[in-house]
Design a protein around this motif. Structure first.
Motif, PDB file in Angstrom:
ATOM      1  N   LYS A 123      -1.149 -35.385  42.187  1.00 11.45           N
ATOM      2  CA  LYS A 123      -2.245 -35.739  43.088  1.00 11.45           C
ATOM      3  C   LYS A 123      -1.933 -36.994  43.897  1.00 11.45           C
ATOM      4  N   GLU A 124      -0.979 -37.799  43.417  1.00 11.92           N
ATOM      5  CA  GLU A 124      -0.647 -39.049  44.081  1.00 11.92           C
ATOM      6  C   GLU A 124       0.330 -38.769  45.214  1.00 11.92           C
ATOM      7  N   GLN A 125       0.002 -39.180  46.419  1.00 12.31           N
ATOM      8  CA  GLN A 125       0.713 -38.746  47.617  1.00 12.31           C
ATOM      9  C   GLN A 125       2.203 -39.052  47.598  1.00 12.31           C
ATOM     10  N   TYR A 126       2.586 -40.239  47.155  1.00 17.57           N
ATOM     11  CA  TYR A 126       3.983 -40.640  47.279  1.00 17.57           C
ATOM     12  C   TYR A 126       4.726 -40.708  45.939  1.00 17.57           C
ATOM     13  N   SER A 127       4.160 -40.151  44.888  1.00 20.77           N
ATOM     14  CA  SER A 127       4.797 -40.294  43.584  1.00 20.77           C
ATOM     15  C   SER A 127       6.122 -39.533  43.493  1.00 20.77           C
ATOM     16  N   ASN A 128       6.249 -38.428  44.231  1.00 17.96           N
ATOM     17  CA  ASN A 128       7.468 -37.621  44.185  1.00 17.96           C
ATOM     18  C   ASN A 128       8.263 -37.739  45.483  1.00 17.96           C
ATOM     19  N   THR A 129       8.240 -38.925  46.049  1.00 21.69           N
ATOM     20  CA  THR A 129       8.879 -39.192  47.338  1.00 21.69           C
ATOM     21  C   THR A 129      10.014 -40.197  47.172  1.00 21.69           C
ATOM     22  N   GLU A 130      11.131 -39.940  47.838  1.00 20.03           N
ATOM     23  CA  GLU A 130      12.241 -40.888  47.865  1.00 20.03           C
ATOM     24  C   GLU A 130      12.307 -41.539  49.238  1.00 20.03           C
ATOM     25  N   ALA A 131      12.257 -42.867  49.254  1.00 21.94           N
ATOM     26  CA  ALA A 131      12.380 -43.615  50.504  1.00 21.94           C
ATOM     27  C   ALA A 131      13.852 -43.902  50.773  1.00 21.94           C
ATOM     28  N   ILE A 132      14.318 -43.502  51.940  1.00 24.43           N
ATOM     29  CA  ILE A 132      15.717 -43.742  52.292  1.00 24.43           C
ATOM     30  C   ILE A 132      15.786 -44.965  53.198  1.00 24.43           C
ATOM     31  N   ASN A 133      15.910 -46.124  52.583  1.00 31.47           N
ATOM     32  CA  ASN A 133      16.076 -47.360  53.327  1.00 31.47           C
ATOM     33  C   ASN A 133      17.503 -47.534  53.810  1.00 31.47           C
TER      34      ASN A 133
END
Length: 278
Positions: A123-133
């Motif tokens: 349910k958490e929007q960015y919990s399964n997101t990888e940020a590519i800095n």
């Protein structure tokens, strides 16, 4: 740059080294663009039976970066299949191992269950997101990228060329709207995932032994050394999801013990190989 000039020791021409030295400039050219994130899509049994975490698709900014590389780097080989869909490889079968059809069917079911319960249910929007800095230009000595078997040059997507590598994360939610995914990349990922629906056909792909554990862990000879752009996984939640699937497999009577697991510190997303046309 000295780093790229030094690569001639790996049996590539000075002309190619000079050409790939433009890669930091490609990154700098796009540094003012919105942040880049990847959203987890599915656990997936890829070709050769490797276990992967697939993402929804490549964002526009990464697609643009690849296109600029192809335009500016003279003699760059075409992009290979493996980087056309973003993923993390984390489990590999032993050399020569052949899965039974029962094991293969069970493995598909376990990946489907883990995808639905661990990824799609969040349910958490960015919990399964990888940020590519940032991305790393890596000189590969073993394809698993287990430290210290590689050299690297860090390329920060926000400020261009930088060294040494120090993983950093975007704060979530991002201050800017992330760059959107390309529809063609989303479609490509879905076409790859759909291959497994034909279980008879895909069983043969998964049991192809040409890329088992030695392919990833053997040390490459200097004249076989490979260059590539990668991003090392930084989202602890994604690493935890991978660990949970690993635990499920190791508790399963049909599947326990058949996989060799790549170290968490080496988990990465391959962005594009940087190899010359032979």
């Amino acid at each position: 740059m000295a780093f790229f000039n030094s690569l001639t020791k790996y049996n590539v021409t000075k002309e190619f080294c000079d050409s790939i030295s433009q890669i930091p400039g490609v990154v700098i050219d796009s540094k003012e663009k919105p942040p880049v994130i990847l959203n987890a899509r599915s656990f997936f049994v890829a070709h050769h039976g490797t276990l992967t975490l697939a993402f929804e698709g490549w964002p526009e900014r990464i697609v643009e970066m690849k296109k600029l590389m192809e335009e500016r780097i003279v003699g760059l080989n075409k992009e290979f299949f493996g980087t056309k869909w973003p993923k993390v490889t984390f489990g590999v079968l032993p050399d020569g191992y052949q899965m039974s059809r029962k094991q293969f069917s069970r493995l598909l079911s376990v990946c489907k269950y883990a995808t639905e319960s661990l990824i799609l249910s969040t349910k958490e929007q960015y919990s399964n997101t990888e940020a590519i800095n940032d991305v790393q230009f890596v000189v590969i000595k073993t394809r698993s990228l287990e430290f210290p078997n590689y050299e690297q040059c860090n390329l920060d997507l926000r400020s261009g060329f930088g060294s040494p590598y120090s993983p950093q994360k975007f704060s979530f939610p991002p201050q800017q709207i992330p760059t959107p995914l390309t529809q063609s990349s989303i479609g490509y990922v879905e076409s790859v995932l759909a291959e497994a629906e034909d279980s008879d056909f895909y069983f043969e792909r998964a049991n192809d032994c040409s890329r088992r554990i030695s392919f990833y862990t053997q040390t490459l000879e200097p004249d076989k050394t490979e260059f590539t752009l990668v991003h090392f996984l930084t989202n602890e939640n994604l690493i935890t999801l991978i660990s949970k699937l690993r635990e499920i497999i190791e508790k399963d009577e049909e599947l326990k013990g058949i996989y060799q697991w790549l170290p968490e510190a080496s988990l990465h997303i391959s962005v594009r190989a940087v190899v010359p046309i032979k």
